[in-house]
Write a protein that holds these residues in place. Structure first.
Motif, PDB file in Angstrom:
ATOM      1  N   THR A  76       0.840  -1.205   0.000  1.00  0.00           N
ATOM      2  CA  THR A  76       0.000   0.000   0.000  1.00  0.00           C
ATOM      3  C   THR A  76       0.878   1.259   0.000  1.00  0.00           C
ATOM      4  OG1 THR A  76      -1.628  -1.260   1.244  1.00  0.00           O
ATOM      5  CG2 THR A  76      -1.914   1.114   1.226  1.00  0.00           C
ATOM      6  N   ILE A  77       1.925   1.243   0.808  1.00  0.00           N
ATOM      7  CA  ILE A  77       2.815   2.423   0.840  1.00  0.00           C
ATOM      8  C   ILE A  77       3.475   2.611  -0.528  1.00  0.00           C
ATOM      9  CG2 ILE A  77       4.930   3.397   1.866  1.00  0.00           C
ATOM     10  CD1 ILE A  77       4.131   2.086   4.507  1.00  0.00           C
ATOM     11  N   MET A  78       3.848   1.492  -1.153  1.00  0.00           N
ATOM     12  CA  MET A  78       4.496   1.592  -2.471  1.00  0.00           C
ATOM     13  C   MET A  78       3.527   2.135  -3.518  1.00  0.00           C
ATOM     14  SD  MET A  78       7.583   1.021  -3.409  1.00  0.00           S
ATOM     15  CE  MET A  78       8.382   1.323  -4.939  1.00  0.00           C
ATOM     16  N   CYS A  79       2.240   1.778  -3.387  1.00  0.00           N
ATOM     17  CA  CYS A  79       1.210   2.330  -4.294  1.00  0.00           C
ATOM     18  C   CYS A  79       1.206   3.852  -4.182  1.00  0.00           C
ATOM     19  CB  CYS A  79      -0.183   1.837  -3.885  1.00  0.00           C
ATOM     20  SG  CYS A  79      -0.626   0.222  -4.471  1.00  0.00           S
ATOM     21  N   ILE A  80       1.162   4.325  -2.938  1.00  0.00           N
ATOM     22  CA  ILE A  80       1.091   5.779  -2.697  1.00  0.00           C
ATOM     23  C   ILE A  80       2.365   6.441  -3.215  1.00  0.00           C
ATOM     24  CG2 ILE A  80       0.907   7.568  -0.906  1.00  0.00           C
ATOM     25  CD1 ILE A  80      -0.583   5.370   0.794  1.00  0.00           C
ATOM     26  N   LEU A  81       3.495   5.836  -2.890  1.00  0.00           N
ATOM     27  CA  LEU A  81       4.786   6.399  -3.298  1.00  0.00           C
ATOM     28  C   LEU A  81       4.905   6.470  -4.826  1.00  0.00           C
ATOM     29  CD1 LEU A  81       7.302   7.248  -1.661  1.00  0.00           C
ATOM     30  CD2 LEU A  81       8.310   5.065  -2.285  1.00  0.00           C
ATOM     31  N   THR A  82       4.447   5.419  -5.488  1.00  0.00           N
ATOM     32  CA  THR A  82       4.490   5.394  -6.958  1.00  0.00           C
ATOM     33  C   THR A  82       3.644   6.528  -7.516  1.00  0.00           C
ATOM     34  OG1 THR A  82       4.717   3.007  -6.875  1.00  0.00           O
ATOM     35  CG2 THR A  82       4.060   3.933  -8.986  1.00  0.00           C
ATOM     36  N   GLY A  83       2.438   6.669  -6.959  1.00  0.00           N
ATOM     37  CA  GLY A  83       1.554   7.733  -7.409  1.00  0.00           C
ATOM     38  C   GLY A  83       2.161   9.111  -7.178  1.00  0.00           C
ATOM     39  N   VAL A  84       2.722   9.311  -6.004  1.00  0.00           N
ATOM     40  CA  VAL A  84       3.307  10.615  -5.661  1.00  0.00           C
ATOM     41  C   VAL A  84       4.488  10.933  -6.597  1.00  0.00           C
ATOM     42  CG1 VAL A  84       4.598  11.845  -3.865  1.00  0.00           C
ATOM     43  CG2 VAL A  84       2.524  10.613  -3.262  1.00  0.00           C
ATOM     44  N   ALA A  85       5.359   9.950  -6.804  1.00  0.00           N
ATOM     45  CA  ALA A  85       6.537  10.186  -7.653  1.00  0.00           C
ATOM     46  C   ALA A  85       6.136  10.449  -9.100  1.00  0.00           C
ATOM     47  CB  ALA A  85       7.478   8.982  -7.577  1.00  0.00           C
ATOM     48  N   LEU A  86       5.243   9.617  -9.620  1.00  0.00           N
ATOM     49  CA  LEU A  86       4.862   9.772 -11.025  1.00  0.00           C
ATOM     50  C   LEU A  86       3.944  10.975 -11.238  1.00  0.00           C
ATOM     51  CD1 LEU A  86       4.303   6.027 -12.045  1.00  0.00           C
ATOM     52  CD2 LEU A  86       6.321   7.432 -12.404  1.00  0.00           C
ATOM     53  N   GLY A  87       3.078  11.234 -10.264  1.00  0.00           N
ATOM     54  CA  GLY A  87       2.155  12.380 -10.357  1.00  0.00           C
ATOM     55  C   GLY A  87       2.894  13.702 -10.348  1.00  0.00           C
ATOM     56  N   THR A  88       3.823  13.860  -9.417  1.00  0.00           N
ATOM     57  CA  THR A  88       4.602  15.105  -9.380  1.00  0.00           C
ATOM     58  C   THR A  88       5.502  15.196 -10.618  1.00  0.00           C
ATOM     59  OG1 THR A  88       6.112  13.937  -7.919  1.00  0.00           O
ATOM     60  CG2 THR A  88       4.733  15.584  -6.885  1.00  0.00           C
ATOM     61  N   SER A 145      -1.802  16.885  -8.255  1.00  0.00           N
ATOM     62  CA  SER A 145      -1.524  15.739  -9.138  1.00  0.00           C
ATOM     63  C   SER A 145      -1.044  14.485  -8.386  1.00  0.00           C
ATOM     64  CB  SER A 145      -0.492  16.162 -10.193  1.00  0.00           C
ATOM     65  OG  SER A 145      -0.234  15.118 -11.058  1.00  0.00           O
ATOM     66  N   PRO A 146      -0.104  14.613  -7.424  1.00  0.00           N
ATOM     67  CA  PRO A 146       0.310  13.388  -6.716  1.00  0.00           C
ATOM     68  C   PRO A 146      -0.821  12.737  -5.928  1.00  0.00           C
ATOM     69  CG  PRO A 146       1.367  15.343  -5.765  1.00  0.00           C
ATOM     70  CD  PRO A 146       0.722  15.762  -7.037  1.00  0.00           C
ATOM     71  N   VAL A 147      -1.764  13.563  -5.432  1.00  0.00           N
ATOM     72  CA  VAL A 147      -2.892  13.000  -4.667  1.00  0.00           C
ATOM     73  C   VAL A 147      -3.736  12.121  -5.597  1.00  0.00           C
ATOM     74  CG1 VAL A 147      -4.969  13.581  -3.335  1.00  0.00           C
ATOM     75  CG2 VAL A 147      -2.922  15.014  -3.144  1.00  0.00           C
ATOM     76  N   VAL A 148      -4.070  12.690  -6.756  1.00  0.00           N
ATOM     77  CA  VAL A 148      -4.898  11.955  -7.715  1.00  0.00           C
ATOM     78  C   VAL A 148      -4.137  10.729  -8.240  1.00  0.00           C
ATOM     79  CG1 VAL A 148      -6.023  12.132  -9.980  1.00  0.00           C
ATOM     80  CG2 VAL A 148      -6.224  14.001  -8.346  1.00  0.00           C
ATOM     81  N   ALA A 149      -2.833  10.920  -8.502  1.00  0.00           N
ATOM     82  CA  ALA A 149      -2.027   9.809  -9.032  1.00  0.00           C
ATOM     83  C   ALA A 149      -1.960   8.656  -8.025  1.00  0.00           C
ATOM     84  CB  ALA A 149      -0.617  10.301  -9.360  1.00  0.00           C
ATOM     85  N   ALA A 150      -1.808   8.992  -6.749  1.00  0.00           N
ATOM     86  CA  ALA A 150      -1.753   7.936  -5.719  1.00  0.00           C
ATOM     87  C   ALA A 150      -3.074   7.175  -5.683  1.00  0.00           C
ATOM     88  CB  ALA A 150      -1.444   8.549  -4.363  1.00  0.00           C
ATOM     89  N   ALA A 151      -4.203   7.930  -5.783  1.00  0.00           N
ATOM     90  CA  ALA A 151      -5.517   7.276  -5.786  1.00  0.00           C
ATOM     91  C   ALA A 151      -5.665   6.381  -7.022  1.00  0.00           C
ATOM     92  CB  ALA A 151      -6.620   8.335  -5.755  1.00  0.00           C
ATOM     93  N   LEU A 152      -5.139   6.850  -8.157  1.00  0.00           N
ATOM     94  CA  LEU A 152      -5.218   6.052  -9.391  1.00  0.00           C
ATOM     95  C   LEU A 152      -4.438   4.754  -9.274  1.00  0.00           C
ATOM     96  CD1 LEU A 152      -4.734   8.722 -12.242  1.00  0.00           C
ATOM     97  CD2 LEU A 152      -6.776   7.359 -11.817  1.00  0.00           C
ATOM     98  N   VAL A 153      -3.222   4.859  -8.734  1.00  0.00           N
ATOM     99  CA  VAL A 153      -2.382   3.651  -8.599  1.00  0.00           C
ATOM    100  C   VAL A 153      -3.035   2.672  -7.622  1.00  0.00           C
ATOM    101  CG1 VAL A 153      -0.112   2.749  -7.934  1.00  0.00           C
ATOM    102  CG2 VAL A 153      -0.259   4.897  -9.167  1.00  0.00           C
TER     103      VAL A 153
END
Lengths: 328, 283
Positions: A59-71, A280-288
C-alpha cells in the motif's frame, strides 16, 4: 475549499478509502480481531506477517508510486511546456529501466540492491537533462515529444540489446516480467530502497510549486519575474529522476500515471500549474491504488501487471489528448 | 572516376568475393561430413547427461550455460570444446555429424538445420523423473553407446523404484522470483516421489506461473521448498532473493532446501532431489 475543488477533496477521501481497501484485500483472509490481539501481545503470527510484511509495504508503495509519477508528470509538463510530457512517454521511465537492467546484467544488484535505484536514477537524469536541453532550443511541442519518443526508443533498444546478448534465459525471463511493472511482493526492504529517493524527488519537485505559474510563459518571462530558472530546471530534472528512478528500479515501468493525473486535476484548478503540481500526486496515488486493487480483484491465476493495466487505461487518454490538441 | 564510384565498385567486388567464397565453404562442409563423428549438444540438460555418462569423445560443442555454476553440474570442461548458442550458422560452422536438440528448441533454427542436411536427434524436455532414463537411452542410441546408456538408465529406474509415493502432506516448491512450476513438472514429480503432495486440496500449486507471496502463504503448505545456491554461489554475492515474509512465515523446520541445478533440467543426478526433500522433512 471551493465548489470547484470539491472533487479533489473528495479524491482525498476516496484515497483514504482505497488505502483501507488495499490493506484489507488479499488472498489471505486476515482475522482482524486476532491481528489486533497479536499486535497487542507482540506475537508474530501469519496474520501479522501478511499485514506488516506484505499489505503495508504494498500500500505504501502504491502511494509512493503515485506521488513520484504524479509530481513528475505535472512538473515536466510545465517545464517542457508540453501537455503530453510524461515520464514513460518521453523516455525517462525507459531510461530508468535501462539503468536497472544494466545493473542486473552486470550482477551489481547481487553485490548490493542499492545499485538498482542508483543505476535507474543516473540514466533517467541523463534522459531528462537531454530533453530539457532540447526544449530550451525548440519550443515546438511535437519536436520535444519526438525527441522524448526517440530517447524512449533508444533506451528500449539498448535494453533489448542487453537482453538479447544475455546467455541466461532464466534471467531474461525475470527481467522482462519485472519491466512490465508490478506492486506484488513489495517488501519492507524494497521500501527502504525506494522511499528516500522517491520522496526526496517528489519534495524537490513540490518545492518548485510557487515558481511553476511563472514558467508557463517560458524561461525568459520566469527569469524577468525573479525566478532562478536554472535552479528550477535543475530541481525538476533531479526531482523527476530521483522519483521515477527510485520507483522504477523497484517495481518496473508503470506508464501514463504521470499523464493522467495532471489532466484530471487541471479542470478543477483552472489550469494553474502550481495547484496542478500540488494536487496531481494525490490523484495519481488514488489512481495507482485503484488500479492495484482492481488487479487484486480480477479472477486471474497470475496477477495482472500494474504497468499493463495503467497503459491500457492511459494510452487511449494519450490519443484523446493528441486528437483534442492537434486534431484540427 | 569519382570517389563514390570507386567505393561502389569496391563494394560490388567485395560482395562478389563473398558470394564466390560461400560455395567453397559449403563444399568443404560436405566433404568433411563422412569423417570422424562431430557431436553438438545444444542445451544444458543434454550437456549434463552427455558429459557425465558418455564423456567428451567426439564432442565439439556444448551449450553456453555449461560453465555457469548456477545451472551446470559439469565440473570442468576442455576449453577447446566450443560453447554455443542455438544458432543455425554457428552450428553449421562446426560441420556436425549429429546435433542433439530439445523439443523446445527454436523451430526455425531446427528447420534450417534440417534443410541443410544435418542429422538431428530430439531429446524431449523431461517433466517426470522417469523421463530421464528414456532421455539417456535416446542419447545413447544416437551416439551408439547403448550399453552405457542402459546401465545408467537402469540405475535411475532402481532409484525411482525405491521411492514410495504417499501424499499426506503438502509441499510447495517456489523459486526466488516466486515462480511455481505446476503439477506437470520435474520438481512436482520429485515432491510426489518424496511422499508429499505438490498441490493442495484447493488445487493451489497445480498451474505454473508467478504467484504473489501472500497467495503462497495463504495456500498453507506443510513445507516450503527453497532453492539454495549458497554452496555454489560466490559468498560476496547476494543470491538469496526470497521475500523476507516467506522466511518469516515458514520457520527453519518447515523449510526444505534443495540444489536448483538438480531440478532446472533433468539429468542423471536429478533423482537425488528425492533424498534432499526427505532429509529436509526429517529436520
Amino acid at each position: 475549499m471551493t465548489t470547484r475543488t470539491l472533487p479533489l477533496w473528495l479524491c482525498i477521501f476516496a484515497g483514504v478509502a482505497l488505502i483501507v481497501l488495499s490493506l484489507c484485500l488479499g488472498p489471505y483472509k486476515i482475522n482482524w480481531s486476532q491481528l489486533v490481539y497479536d499486535i497487542a501481545k507482540d506475537n508474530q503470527t501469519t496474520e501479522t506477517i501478511v499485514f506488516f510484511e506484505l499489505r503495508i509495504p504494498r500500500t505504501i508503495m502504491c502511494i509512493l508510486t503515485g506521488v513520484a509519477l504524479g509530481t513528475g508528470g505535472a512538473a515536466l509538463q510545465t517545464l517542457l511546456r508540453n501537455p503530453l510530457a510524461e515520464p514513460s512517454i518521453i523516455g525517462i521511465s525507459s531510461s530508468a529501466a535501462l539503468g536497472t537492467v544494466l545493473v542486473m546484467s552486470f550482477q551489481l544488484h547481487l553485490v548490493s540492491l542499492f545499485f538498482m535505484p542508483v543505476g535507474a536514477i543516473i540514466f533517467s537524469m541523463a534522459a531528462a537533462s537531454l530533453l530539457v536541453f532540447i526544449s530550451r532550443r525548440s519550443h515546438d511541442h511535437v519536436t520535444i515529444l519526438l525527441v522524448g519518443v526517440g530517447i524512449s526508443l533508444l533506451s528500449g533498444a539498448a535494453t533489448s540489446f542487453l537482453l538479447s546478448i544475455s546467455d541466461n534465459p532464466y534471467a531474461v525471463n525475470e527481467i522482462v516480467f519485472w519491466m512490465l511493472g508490478s506492486l506484488s511482493n513489495v517488501s519492507n526492504d524494497d521500501l527502504l530502497l525506494a522511499v528516500p529517493f522517491a520522496l526526496s524527488g517528489a519534495l524537490l519537485m513540490l518545492s518548485t510549486a510557487p515558481a511553476q505559474n511563472y514558467f508557463v510563459f517560458g524561461g525568459e518571462v520566469a527569469a524577468s519575474s525573479g525566478i532562478n530558472v536554472k535552479t528550477l530546471r535543475a530541481k525538476v530534472i533531479l526531482g523527476a529522476s530521483l522519483g521515477v528512478g527510485g520507483v522504477t528500479a523497484i517495481i518496473g515501468m508503470v506508464g501514463f500515471i504521470g499523464l493522467l493525473s495532471p489532466h484530471i486535476v487541471r479542470p478543477f484548478v483552472g489550469n494553474e500549474p502550481r495547484r496542478t503540481l500540488i494536487w496531481s500526486p494525490v490523484v495519481a496515488a488514488a489512481l495507482v491504488l485503484a488500479a492495484d486493487i482492481a488487479i487484486r480483484l480480477l479472477p486471474t491465476t497470475n496477477e495482472l501487471r500494474l504497468g499493463v493495466v495503467t497503459t491500457l487505461i492511459g494510452a487511449p487518454l494519450f490519443l484523446y489528448v493528441i486528437f483534442k490538441r492537434f486534431g484540427h | 572516376m569519382g570517389r563514390q564510384c570507386r567505393l561502389f565498385i569496391a563494394a560490388v567486388c567485395a560482395l562478389l568475393f563473398i558470394g564466390a567464397a560461400s560455395p567453397c565453404a559449403h563444399a568443404s562442409t560436405t566433404a568433411n561430413h563422412a569423417a570422424t563423428p562431430r557431436i553438438v549438444s545444444t542445451n544444458i540438460c543434454i550437456d549434463n547427461i552427455l558429459i557425465h555418462i558418455f564423456g567428451t569423445t567426439h564432442l565439439v560443442a556444448v551449450s553456453n550455460l555449461v560453465d555457469d555454476p548456477l545451472y551446470s553440474q559439469v565440473p570442468f570442461l576442455d576449453p577447446a570444446i566450443e560453447r554455443i548458442s542455438f544458432d543455425a550458422e554457428n552450428i553449421l560452422r562446426l560441420r556436425p555429424s549429429l546435433v542433439l536438440i530439445s523439443n523446445f528448441s527454436n523451430h526455425r533454427v531446427v528447420k534450417m538445420l534440417r534443410d541443410s542436411g544435418v542429422t538431428m536427434v530430439t531429446v524431449p524436455f523431461a517433466t517426470k523423473l522417469s523421463d530421464i532414463s528414456q532421455n539417456i537411452q535416446i542419447i545413447g542410441n544416437a551416439i551408439q553407446q547403448n550399453a552405457k546408456a542402459e546401465i545408467a538408465a537402469e540405475a535411475i529406474r532402481q532409484q525411482l523404484g525405491k521411492a514410495t509415493p504417499m501424499a499426506d502432506q503438502f509441499a510447495l516448491h517456489v523459486t526466488s522470483n516466486n515462480y511455481i512450476y505446476g503439477r506437470h513438472s520435474l520438481i512436482s514429480d520429485a515432491v510426489s516421489y518424496a511422499g508429499l503432495a505438490p498441490v493442495n486440496e484447493q488445487g493451489f500449486g497445480a498451474n505454473a506461473g508467478f504467484y504473489n507471496v501472500e497467495s503462497i502463504i495463504a495456500s498453507n503448505p506443510d513445507h516450503l521448498i527453497f532453492d539454495d545456491v549458497s554452496a555454489i554461489a560466490s559468498p560476496n554475492l547476494r543470491h538469496d532473493r526470497y521475500h523476507p515474509a516467506l522466511k518469516t512465515a515458514f520457520p527453519q523446520k518447515q523449510r526444505i532446501k534443495i540444489d536448483p541445478r538438480l531440478w532446472s533440467c533433468a539429468h542423471q543426478l536429478t533423482p537425488q532431489i528425492i533424498d534432499m526433500i526427505k532429509q529436509g522433512m526429517r529436520k
